[in-house]
Design an enzyme around this catalytic site. Structure first.
Site, mmCIF file in Angstrom:
data_model
loop_
_atom_site.group_PDB
_atom_site.id
_atom_site.type_symbol
_atom_site.label_atom_id
_atom_site.label_comp_id
_atom_site.label_asym_id
_atom_site.label_seq_id
_atom_site.Cartn_x
_atom_site.Cartn_y
_atom_site.Cartn_z
ATOM 1 N N CYS A 2 -20.692 -45.763 36.214
ATOM 2 C CA CYS A 2 -20.093 -46.557 37.289
ATOM 3 C C CYS A 2 -19.268 -45.689 38.227
ATOM 4 O O CYS A 2 -18.691 -44.689 37.820
ATOM 5 C CB CYS A 2 -19.156 -47.595 36.700
ATOM 6 N N ARG A 28 -24.655 -41.782 41.269
ATOM 7 C CA ARG A 28 -24.239 -41.864 39.867
ATOM 8 C C ARG A 28 -25.062 -42.887 39.078
ATOM 9 O O ARG A 28 -25.021 -42.908 37.864
ATOM 10 C CB ARG A 28 -22.756 -42.254 39.789
ATOM 11 N N TRP A 73 -22.628 -49.954 36.353
ATOM 12 C CA TRP A 73 -23.803 -49.644 35.524
ATOM 13 C C TRP A 73 -23.590 -50.450 34.258
ATOM 14 O O TRP A 73 -22.705 -50.142 33.463
ATOM 15 C CB TRP A 73 -23.808 -48.141 35.255
ATOM 16 N N ASN A 99 -14.021 -48.178 34.684
ATOM 17 C CA ASN A 99 -15.094 -47.400 34.046
ATOM 18 C C ASN A 99 -14.723 -47.192 32.589
ATOM 19 O O ASN A 99 -13.539 -47.026 32.281
ATOM 20 C CB ASN A 99 -15.214 -46.002 34.673
ATOM 21 N N GLY A 100 -15.732 -47.121 31.714
ATOM 22 C CA GLY A 100 -15.448 -46.876 30.300
ATOM 23 C C GLY A 100 -15.717 -48.134 29.491
ATOM 24 O O GLY A 100 -16.289 -49.111 29.996
ATOM 25 N N GLU A 468 -37.438 -29.649 28.283
ATOM 26 C CA GLU A 468 -36.779 -29.976 29.547
ATOM 27 C C GLU A 468 -37.789 -30.536 30.553
ATOM 28 O O GLU A 468 -37.495 -31.480 31.294
ATOM 29 C CB GLU A 468 -36.083 -28.714 30.110
ATOM 30 N N LYS A 472 -37.561 -34.076 32.660
ATOM 31 C CA LYS A 472 -37.655 -34.201 34.122
ATOM 32 C C LYS A 472 -38.712 -35.220 34.507
ATOM 33 O O LYS A 472 -38.492 -36.073 35.359
ATOM 34 C CB LYS A 472 -38.010 -32.859 34.783
ATOM 35 N N GLU A 475 -37.759 -38.949 33.401
ATOM 36 C CA GLU A 475 -36.639 -39.651 34.048
ATOM 37 C C GLU A 475 -36.918 -40.031 35.484
ATOM 38 O O GLU A 475 -36.395 -41.026 35.959
ATOM 39 C CB GLU A 475 -35.311 -38.892 33.901
ATOM 40 N N HIS A 491 -49.869 -29.526 13.931
ATOM 41 C CA HIS A 491 -49.219 -30.259 12.837
ATOM 42 C C HIS A 491 -49.064 -31.741 13.177
ATOM 43 O O HIS A 491 -48.314 -32.444 12.515
ATOM 44 C CB HIS A 491 -47.858 -29.634 12.524
ATOM 45 N N LYS A 585 -25.733 -40.386 36.600
ATOM 46 C CA LYS A 585 -25.547 -38.952 36.766
ATOM 47 C C LYS A 585 -24.590 -38.377 35.736
ATOM 48 O O LYS A 585 -24.808 -37.311 35.191
ATOM 49 C CB LYS A 585 -25.055 -38.667 38.193
HETATM 50 O O1 M6R Z 1 -23.184 -33.394 33.368
HETATM 51 P P1 M6R Z 1 -23.868 -32.903 32.147
HETATM 52 O O2 M6R Z 1 -24.600 -31.621 32.369
HETATM 53 O O3 M6R Z 1 -22.964 -32.803 30.949
HETATM 54 O O4 M6R Z 1 -24.945 -34.012 31.817
HETATM 55 C C1 M6R Z 1 -25.729 -33.949 30.676
HETATM 56 C C2 M6R Z 1 -26.902 -34.902 30.743
HETATM 57 O O5 M6R Z 1 -26.463 -36.217 30.867
HETATM 58 C C3 M6R Z 1 -27.843 -34.571 31.906
HETATM 59 O O6 M6R Z 1 -28.310 -33.256 31.846
HETATM 60 C C4 M6R Z 1 -29.053 -35.514 31.918
HETATM 61 O O7 M6R Z 1 -29.861 -35.274 30.801
HETATM 62 C C5 M6R Z 1 -29.844 -35.347 33.222
HETATM 63 N N1 M6R Z 1 -30.136 -36.631 33.791
HETATM 64 C C6 M6R Z 1 -31.116 -34.656 33.048
HETATM 65 O O8 M6R Z 1 -31.767 -34.447 34.261
#
Ligand code: M6R
Length: 590
Positions: A2, A28, A73, A99-100, A468, A472, A475, A491, A585
């Site tokens: 949020c 965010r 959010w 937030n939280g 990774e 990408k 998401e 395996h 984010k």
């Molecule tokens: O801000 P941070 O690097 O600590 O965030 C970690 C993850 O939340 C962040 O890398 C997330 O996996 C991304 N959306 C990936 O693209």
């Protein structure tokens, strides 16, 4: 997560200012929005589900100099206008954005209901204005009532509150971030700097367990527990407004992928003495642990290989969310390296607390200067990637890997050689990311855009890059993607390969090259459509995306075309890569 933004000061367009600021926090991730403006002695609240981008800020320009806003959010309660923030008490004299998560909200709500309070939403947040109202009966004072309420809250929070009888904006924090922008005409308080960076470039950070009260002219920081006044430094933001904007690009994600033409060189440009000191800290530590989440975790995992190959040093990686039970390994002589773009990720902060409780030292490698992780670590290094706003992390990954690799070289007494390797790689990446190259990657995305599954394989440091790559692609394009260590295929996962299944093979010109070629051949034999990302072509590839040969830095090079492929897959499938569904984010809740 949020977004929070509030303003108090001499300007009388606080409403439209807050709406515009919230638009700058859209990256965010959120599903609803809302705003409360204080005019004369009443609070008007407007909130809705959906996107704020289509809301005209001029519609909120009525005479108002104190306003708070929020992009939500959803956590507690579905995505409905009632659950959107701000929330108010029954008489609508107090408004709050938050937030939280307040973990004990159900009990508090029952207590308040027994005293006659009625609730309109399913959120934990709504108890805050009701609690404040209840304590105001005791204290007669808005800010003391907020402090008393905070004592009753369990969990993490950051909130802004306003009251019809007062011209002050009050913020309290335990866990989730809040930053104050010092403007000429007033004060701004937000969960992130982009909300106010068009108005102020001077910031003050609210730390955990603190509260701030401002009427737009003066500002007072104090401890939530002791009332003790706290002095704060003003810090100037180093990045420019342009850096935080899309510029010529349609999306932040593509801009940030292209930023890697120079962000890697900036990450490498570290103070050599500081890198040597940190290498010493690892050398002398009895056990070094590396933690991060999501993409940052993949940087940690890749650096296990960097430390092994470059400096023959054993370091231990764990996803931050899995670190809890590792505390048995920690001692005062242990070192925890935490890696984070935002510097606010809740699981990483928890790992830091665990390490600190054992007396271990914490080294942070972060992008956002002044973030909680940056401030709370014993040592901190900035990767200087500039603002990263797309939810999908791209340039922060390569910045993190560059810094970790530099430390690995320093540990082997070869810092200068490490700098040279990385700067040459940065320059090769600059050449690689030319328009023809990007168009070619786009054409590959076009060929596979209708596929429902995609697999990625790699070995050594290309294994975490395969993981990774999957993050990408998942998401932003919502294509089912999975990364594997090439050797693991036989395996189990190879059973998933059908005629035409796209499979990406990440490779370099190194000692594991032949192994991964064999894996690509195995995939091809089962009908896989092989996209090779490698310095050299191979007959097993159906498509070859050429990358420069980069030795120990191959992981940094190989991941970039996959980032671009994920971006184009998203766009071609009609998805907004900057605002993927269900994601935020900065993940400031556990
Ligand atoms: O801000 P941070 O690097 O600590 O965030 C970690 C993850 O939340 C962040 O890398 C997330 O996996 C991304 N959306 C990936 O693209």
């Amino acid at each position: 997560m949020c977004g929070i933004f509030g303003y108090v000061g001499k300007r009388n367009d606080a409403g439209s200012l807050v709406i515009d600021g919230l638009k700058n926090l859209e990256y965010r991730g959120y599903d609803s929005w809302g705003i409360a403006c204080k005019t004369d002695s009443k609070v008007s609240i407007e909130k809705d589900i959906g996107k704020i981008s289509s809301i005209k800020s001029e519609d909120f320009s009525s005479n108002c100099s104190l306003a708070i806003g929020h992009t939500r959010w959803a956590t507690h309660g579905g995505v409905t206008p009632q659950n959107a923030h701000p929330h108010a008490n029954g008489t609508e004299t107090i408004a709050v954005v938050h937030n939280g998560i307040l973990e004990n909200y159900q009990q508090l709500r029952r207590d308040l209901e027994s005293k006659g309070h009625e609730f309109k939403s399913e959120t934990d947040t709504e108890i805050i204005p009701h609690m404040i109202e209840e304590y105001m009966k005791e204290t007669g004072d808005f800010t003391s009532a907020i402090k008393k309420s905070c004592e009753a809250f369990e969990g993490r929070f950051a909130f802004l509150a306003l009251h019809t009888e007062s011209n002050t904006l009050v913020a309290a924090r335990r866990g989730s971030p809040l930053i104050i922008g010092v403007g000429e005409d007033g004060y701004f308080i937000a969960s992130d700097i982009p909300a106010f960076m068009n108005h102020s470039r001077l910031v003050q950070y609210l730390d955990d367990g603190e509260m701030v009260v401002t009427d737009g002219e003066s500002i007072l920081f104090s401890s939530l527990k002791t009332d003790e006044e706290i002095q704060k430094r003003e810090i100037e933001i180093t990045w420019s407004v342009e850096e935080a904007q899309k510029g010529e690009y349609e999306h932040f994600m593509l801009k940030e992928i292209m930023d890697q033409k120079d962000s890697i060189a900036r990450a490498v440009n570290q103070n050599e003495e500081q890198i040597e000191t940190l290498a010493d800290a690892i050398r002398n530590a009895k056990g070094t642990f590396l933690v991060g989440c999501g993409t940052a975790a993949k940087a940690c995992m890749a650096s296990e290989y960097f430390f092994s190959v470059i400096s023959q040093k054993h370091v231990n990686f764990a996803p931050a969310s899995e670190f809890k039970l590792y505390h048995h390994f920690l001692r005062p002589e242990s070192l925890l390296i935490v890696v984070s773009q935002s510097g606010e990720t809740a699981d990483v902060l928890e790992a830091m607390q665990i390490a600190k409780s054992k007396g271990s030292k914490v080294l942070a490698i972060v992008n956002v200067e002044g973030s909680t992780i940056d401030r709370e670590a014993d040592y901190s290094l900035l990767i200087n990637a500039g603002p990263e706003r797309a939810v999908a992390s791209t340039k922060a990954l390569t910045g993190h890997m560059a810094v970790l690799m530099l430390i690995a070289y320093a540990l082997d007494g070869k810092l200068k050689e490490g700098r040279k390797v990385l700067l040459e790689t940065a320059s090769e990446i600059n050449d690689m990311l030319n328009p023809r190259y990007v168009d070619f990657v786009e054409s590959v995305a076009e060929r596979i855009q209708d596929q429902k599954d995609l697999f990625i394989i790699g070995k050594s440091w290309n294994y975490p890059m395969a993981l990774e790559s999957a993050i990408k692609i998942q998401e932003v394009s919502y294509v089912h993607a999975e990364g594997f260590a090439g050797g693991e295929l036989k395996h189990g996962p190879i059973a998933l390969i059908e005629e035409g299944t796209p499979c990406i093979a990440l490779m370099g010109d190194d000692e594991v090259k032949n192994d991964i070629i064999s894996n690509a051949i195995e995939l091809k034999a089962r009908g896989g459509f092989i996209i090779g990302i490698a310095p050299e072509n191979n007959e097993s590839f159906d498509v070859w995306i050429k990358v420069p040969e980069a030795g120990t830095a191959q992981a940094l090079v190989n991941i970039i075309p996959v980032q671009a492929l994920a971006y184009f897959l998203a766009v071609k499938r009609g998805k907004d890569p900057d605002m993927p569904r269900n994601l935020a984010k900065s993940v400031t809740v556990k």
